[in-house]
Write a protein that holds these residues in place. Sequence first.
Motif, PDB file in Angstrom:
ATOM      1  N   VAL B 316     -32.309 -66.876  18.545  1.00  0.00           N
ATOM      2  CA  VAL B 316     -31.264 -65.879  18.336  1.00  0.00           C
ATOM      3  C   VAL B 316     -29.972 -66.552  17.932  1.00  0.00           C
ATOM      4  CG1 VAL B 316     -29.860 -64.166  19.500  1.00  0.00           C
ATOM      5  CG2 VAL B 316     -32.289 -64.214  19.901  1.00  0.00           C
ATOM      6  N   SER B 317     -29.614 -67.638  18.658  1.00  0.00           N
ATOM      7  CA  SER B 317     -28.406 -68.376  18.293  1.00  0.00           C
ATOM      8  C   SER B 317     -28.500 -68.860  16.847  1.00  0.00           C
ATOM      9  CB  SER B 317     -28.221 -69.579  19.210  1.00  0.00           C
ATOM     10  OG  SER B 317     -27.657 -69.184  20.421  1.00  0.00           O
ATOM     11  N   ALA B 318     -29.685 -69.360  16.490  1.00  0.00           N
ATOM     12  CA  ALA B 318     -29.859 -69.900  15.142  1.00  0.00           C
ATOM     13  C   ALA B 318     -29.645 -68.813  14.086  1.00  0.00           C
ATOM     14  CB  ALA B 318     -31.251 -70.500  15.011  1.00  0.00           C
ATOM     15  N   TYR B 319     -30.226 -67.625  14.322  1.00  0.00           N
ATOM     16  CA  TYR B 319     -30.082 -66.573  13.315  1.00  0.00           C
ATOM     17  C   TYR B 319     -28.667 -66.041  13.251  1.00  0.00           C
ATOM     18  CZ  TYR B 319     -34.619 -66.312  11.311  1.00  0.00           C
ATOM     19  OH  TYR B 319     -35.715 -66.614  10.580  1.00  0.00           O
ATOM     20  N   MET B 320     -27.997 -66.002  14.423  1.00  0.00           N
ATOM     21  CA  MET B 320     -26.591 -65.600  14.387  1.00  0.00           C
ATOM     22  C   MET B 320     -25.766 -66.641  13.628  1.00  0.00           C
ATOM     23  SD  MET B 320     -26.146 -62.698  15.576  1.00  0.00           S
ATOM     24  CE  MET B 320     -27.729 -61.923  15.398  1.00  0.00           C
ATOM     25  N   GLY B 321     -26.208 -67.901  13.709  1.00  0.00           N
ATOM     26  CA  GLY B 321     -25.561 -68.936  12.916  1.00  0.00           C
ATOM     27  C   GLY B 321     -25.698 -68.655  11.430  1.00  0.00           C
ATOM     28  N   LEU B 322     -26.869 -68.166  11.028  1.00  0.00           N
ATOM     29  CA  LEU B 322     -27.049 -67.814   9.609  1.00  0.00           C
ATOM     30  C   LEU B 322     -26.118 -66.670   9.232  1.00  0.00           C
ATOM     31  CD1 LEU B 322     -30.907 -68.060   9.093  1.00  0.00           C
ATOM     32  CD2 LEU B 322     -29.128 -69.705   8.518  1.00  0.00           C
ATOM     33  N   VAL B 323     -25.928 -65.716  10.176  1.00  0.00           N
ATOM     34  CA  VAL B 323     -24.984 -64.635   9.899  1.00  0.00           C
ATOM     35  C   VAL B 323     -23.584 -65.202   9.715  1.00  0.00           C
ATOM     36  CG1 VAL B 323     -23.916 -62.574  10.864  1.00  0.00           C
ATOM     37  CG2 VAL B 323     -26.355 -62.916  11.112  1.00  0.00           C
ATOM     38  N   PHE B 324     -23.247 -66.182  10.530  1.00  0.00           N
ATOM     39  CA  PHE B 324     -21.934 -66.828  10.373  1.00  0.00           C
ATOM     40  C   PHE B 324     -21.814 -67.452   8.988  1.00  0.00           C
ATOM     41  CE2 PHE B 324     -19.093 -67.599  14.108  1.00  0.00           C
ATOM     42  CZ  PHE B 324     -19.568 -66.539  14.836  1.00  0.00           C
ATOM     43  N   ILE B 325     -22.879 -68.125   8.555  1.00  0.00           N
ATOM     44  CA  ILE B 325     -22.841 -68.739   7.226  1.00  0.00           C
ATOM     45  C   ILE B 325     -22.634 -67.660   6.168  1.00  0.00           C
ATOM     46  CG2 ILE B 325     -24.209 -69.972   5.507  1.00  0.00           C
ATOM     47  CD1 ILE B 325     -25.455 -71.547   7.710  1.00  0.00           C
ATOM     48  N   ALA B 326     -23.360 -66.550   6.340  1.00  0.00           N
ATOM     49  CA  ALA B 326     -23.256 -65.479   5.342  1.00  0.00           C
ATOM     50  C   ALA B 326     -21.833 -64.925   5.290  1.00  0.00           C
ATOM     51  CB  ALA B 326     -24.250 -64.365   5.674  1.00  0.00           C
ATOM     52  N   VAL B 327     -21.225 -64.724   6.466  1.00  0.00           N
ATOM     53  CA  VAL B 327     -19.857 -64.198   6.464  1.00  0.00           C
ATOM     54  C   VAL B 327     -18.898 -65.244   5.918  1.00  0.00           C
ATOM     55  CG1 VAL B 327     -18.014 -63.310   7.906  1.00  0.00           C
ATOM     56  CG2 VAL B 327     -20.349 -62.630   8.350  1.00  0.00           C
ATOM     57  N   GLY B 328     -19.156 -66.517   6.268  1.00  0.00           N
ATOM     58  CA  GLY B 328     -18.280 -67.575   5.795  1.00  0.00           C
ATOM     59  C   GLY B 328     -18.303 -67.727   4.292  1.00  0.00           C
ATOM     60  N   THR B 329     -19.420 -67.362   3.682  1.00  0.00           N
ATOM     61  CA  THR B 329     -19.481 -67.456   2.223  1.00  0.00           C
ATOM     62  C   THR B 329     -19.282 -66.090   1.567  1.00  0.00           C
ATOM     63  OG1 THR B 329     -21.863 -67.279   2.442  1.00  0.00           O
ATOM     64  CG2 THR B 329     -20.961 -69.486   2.156  1.00  0.00           C
ATOM     65  N   GLN B 330     -18.711 -65.151   2.344  1.00  0.00           N
ATOM     66  CA  GLN B 330     -18.348 -63.824   1.825  1.00  0.00           C
ATOM     67  C   GLN B 330     -19.545 -62.999   1.355  1.00  0.00           C
ATOM     68  OE1 GLN B 330     -15.894 -66.379   0.532  1.00  0.00           O
ATOM     69  NE2 GLN B 330     -14.898 -65.870   2.461  1.00  0.00           N
ATOM     70  N   HIS B 331     -20.655 -63.111   2.077  1.00  0.00           N
ATOM     71  CA  HIS B 331     -21.785 -62.252   1.721  1.00  0.00           C
ATOM     72  C   HIS B 331     -22.065 -61.307   2.878  1.00  0.00           C
ATOM     73  CE1 HIS B 331     -22.365 -64.514  -1.861  1.00  0.00           C
ATOM     74  NE2 HIS B 331     -22.524 -65.629  -1.195  1.00  0.00           N
ATOM     75  N   SER B 332     -21.175 -60.334   3.026  1.00  0.00           N
ATOM     76  CA  SER B 332     -21.279 -59.442   4.182  1.00  0.00           C
ATOM     77  C   SER B 332     -22.558 -58.622   4.155  1.00  0.00           C
ATOM     78  CB  SER B 332     -20.091 -58.502   4.213  1.00  0.00           C
ATOM     79  OG  SER B 332     -18.923 -59.225   4.351  1.00  0.00           O
ATOM     80  N   ALA B 334     -25.491 -59.394   2.934  1.00  0.00           N
ATOM     81  CA  ALA B 334     -26.622 -60.196   3.394  1.00  0.00           C
ATOM     82  C   ALA B 334     -26.568 -60.340   4.904  1.00  0.00           C
ATOM     83  CB  ALA B 334     -26.585 -61.574   2.732  1.00  0.00           C
ATOM     84  N   ALA B 335     -25.342 -60.498   5.437  1.00  0.00           N
ATOM     85  CA  ALA B 335     -25.186 -60.647   6.878  1.00  0.00           C
ATOM     86  C   ALA B 335     -25.663 -59.390   7.588  1.00  0.00           C
ATOM     87  CB  ALA B 335     -23.733 -60.945   7.218  1.00  0.00           C
ATOM     88  N   LEU B 336     -25.261 -58.225   7.080  1.00  0.00           N
ATOM     89  CA  LEU B 336     -25.663 -56.963   7.703  1.00  0.00           C
ATOM     90  C   LEU B 336     -27.174 -56.794   7.672  1.00  0.00           C
ATOM     91  CD1 LEU B 336     -23.146 -54.195   6.666  1.00  0.00           C
ATOM     92  CD2 LEU B 336     -23.774 -54.939   8.952  1.00  0.00           C
ATOM     93  N   LEU B 337     -27.748 -57.130   6.526  1.00  0.00           N
ATOM     94  CA  LEU B 337     -29.201 -57.001   6.385  1.00  0.00           C
ATOM     95  C   LEU B 337     -29.911 -57.942   7.351  1.00  0.00           C
ATOM     96  CD1 LEU B 337     -31.222 -55.474   4.682  1.00  0.00           C
ATOM     97  CD2 LEU B 337     -31.262 -57.386   3.084  1.00  0.00           C
ATOM     98  N   LEU B 338     -29.356 -59.144   7.484  1.00  0.00           N
ATOM     99  CA  LEU B 338     -29.963 -60.122   8.385  1.00  0.00           C
ATOM    100  C   LEU B 338     -29.872 -59.646   9.829  1.00  0.00           C
ATOM    101  CD1 LEU B 338     -31.325 -62.850   8.310  1.00  0.00           C
ATOM    102  CD2 LEU B 338     -29.130 -63.916   8.696  1.00  0.00           C
ATOM    103  N   VAL B 339     -28.725 -59.057  10.177  1.00  0.00           N
ATOM    104  CA  VAL B 339     -28.574 -58.538  11.538  1.00  0.00           C
ATOM    105  C   VAL B 339     -29.631 -57.473  11.803  1.00  0.00           C
ATOM    106  CG1 VAL B 339     -27.086 -57.155  13.017  1.00  0.00           C
ATOM    107  CG2 VAL B 339     -26.140 -59.088  11.797  1.00  0.00           C
ATOM    108  N   LEU B 340     -29.829 -56.599  10.844  1.00  0.00           N
ATOM    109  CA  LEU B 340     -30.821 -55.525  11.010  1.00  0.00           C
ATOM    110  C   LEU B 340     -32.232 -56.090  11.180  1.00  0.00           C
ATOM    111  CD1 LEU B 340     -31.841 -52.579  10.767  1.00  0.00           C
ATOM    112  CD2 LEU B 340     -31.950 -52.951   8.312  1.00  0.00           C
TER     113      LEU B 340
END
Lengths: 101, 620
Positions: B316-332, B334-340
């Motif tokens: 879970v931590s790892a995938y939330m890290g990917l969400v952080f990467i997505a937000v950090g690179t301005q791909h909201s 993708a982040a939302l889709l990943l969260v879902l």
Amino acid sequence: MSLQYFLLLAAALFCIGIYGLITSRNAVRVLMSIELLLNAINLNLMAFSNFLDPTLIKGQVFTIFIITVAAAEAAVGLAIVLAIYRNRDTVDMEQFNLLKW
Amino acid sequence: MNQLLLQSIWLIPCYALLGAIFALPWSPTIIRRTGPRPAGYVNLLMTCLAFTHSLIALQSIWKLPPQHISFNWLSTAGLELTFDIEISRVSVAAMLLVTGLNLLAQIYAVGYMEMDWGWARFYSLLGLFEAGMCALVLCNSLFFSYLILEILTLGTYLLVGLWFSQPLVVTGARDAFLTKRVGDLLLLMGVVALLPLAGTWNYSELAVWAKTAHLDPKIAALLGLLLISGPMGKCAQFPLHLWLDEAMEGPVPSTILRNSVVVATGAWVLIKLQPVLSLSPIVSAALVGIGTVTSVGASLIAIAQIDIKRCLSYSVSAYMGLVFIAVGTQHSEAALLLVLTHAVASALLVMSTGAVVWNSITQDVTQLGGLWSRRPISGLAYIVGTLGLIAFPPLGSFWALLKLASALWVEKPWLVGVVIVVNVFTAFSLTREFSSIFGGKPKQMSERSPEVSWQMALPMIILLAFTLHLPLLLQSLSLLPSWADFNKDVALLLMWSSIFGCTISGVIYLSDFIPKPIRLPVKVLQDLLAYDFYTPKLYKVSIVFSVDMISKLADIVDRLVIDGIVNMIGLASLGGGEGLKYSTSGQTQFYAFTVLLGISLLGATVTWPYWGHQFLSLMF
């Protein structure tokens, strides 16, 4: 003769009286020292009366009063000393330190 | 009717909150005779209501533009606090996800908590969580998001600490509260600092402001760093990740919720704040850095765990890290889709492992084995959850990861490497866990392990089906990338990385070539990963030690110096009285002396002007 000499003599007498008042161990000698003080004051009053107020001599009137009062005070003082002596068999001032802290 | 439902969408958090309140009378000390079960049923009913409401609302909002409602909460001089609500497709869909997962988790808990007396507290807290998360996704104001995050932090403390007679639960709940609280407090600093700069806490207005804002780069960087530290704690990112590991001491049904949605609350705020965060390149770099370190580190740690629940918590931590990467690179998006997709798959995995734990008692994967033939439903759920989580087409996370990776392909190719590495490690660790639990020969603890009752199997199967249908759903909502513009190289890379990870792990753990338990040639490395980079020790020697030292020092200063000074004043006056009483010597002559001394001193002072000058000139 001038006023100062009288005043100085009176002051000396007063100081001797004070010395005696503070240092005497005998209660009667304390009373005697008080007499010295009063007499020093009388000297003062007489001197002032003679040098500054020779006509009305109010100082001498004062002196008369003081001598009277001093006599009464000495009588009462001796009565007190006697009363203490009856109780404690001594007139040593250093034995009378009961009312301390 | 639909409009009415849409306008009354703020009722959805209220249903859950009502459920939470209605559950409480069945606490063991209030209603003593009926047992705790009605608490759960009331909550299920309320969650059902919320789910239906949000389902209908989603249908009616689908074609409409986002609507905004605003309640005035407090208006004082110079400050208007309005509770802004945004009813958009995304927020209603998120509510649907939250209520849906909560519904499943609550049904699951009916089975899982069967031999537990504490339903009132448990369901009440689940209801509180549901209410909190629905309110969070509805609310369009940073201030109220912060408020809700704090309430959820308290909720986490209580929910992790459900079985508080266990010492590890108490320390776990403590760490979960404090770690998240630290992040939240830093977030509060950011929230407070944002108002004078932007003049609003409304997310939409913040986005408008951020477009034209000219901030001092340093201020923008500091502000952004504060704003990401709250989600950092919430999403269990390095270095604030220990709490999620220790929160695995709580009951499994709450873990379903926590692993899938609660950790995503931080990601939600992060995604909403993305316009503000992108003001500073330093913040974007920090987001990417934190995300990278966490996702790689946590997915490595997950491989080295033996506790069935902790293996999953690090993923879970790892995938939330990917969400952080997505937000950090301005791909909201993708982040939302990943969260879902992560929420659905992760919830399924936790349900499956929870079902195994319920009947096999031990959580140690090295003591489990050979369950496949007897636990097909749990096994299938685990497989589908795994495939849904890693990049395995056509299941959900593949599309999310693909979206992220193909966007990064041009901008920052090395981040695609990170995504692929995380994918390989996660595939490896999940397959390893599957092989240890379901593969191999039965061990003592898993010798007789029947499949679970329907209350636990049903939500698992529903979620399994939903995970399988998720790509179809995404397609019908046209959330999938079209054939033309998806990057086939990236897709192939992702696919092969998943297959590679799964195969290696399967070969290692399902075959008998390598003796189990596996020992790495470098024992230090294995221990380092198994003990989570010794994070508890790190905390202990750094933050905990210094705070402890400072508080002990402050205590000493308080007790000795501050208290001492005041006591000293008292003592001094006491001593003064004790010492000065000896001035009453009892000697009449001494009194006479002091009288004369006083008179002469007074006389000397009063007459000083007449003779003092002469006296001084005589002396000197």
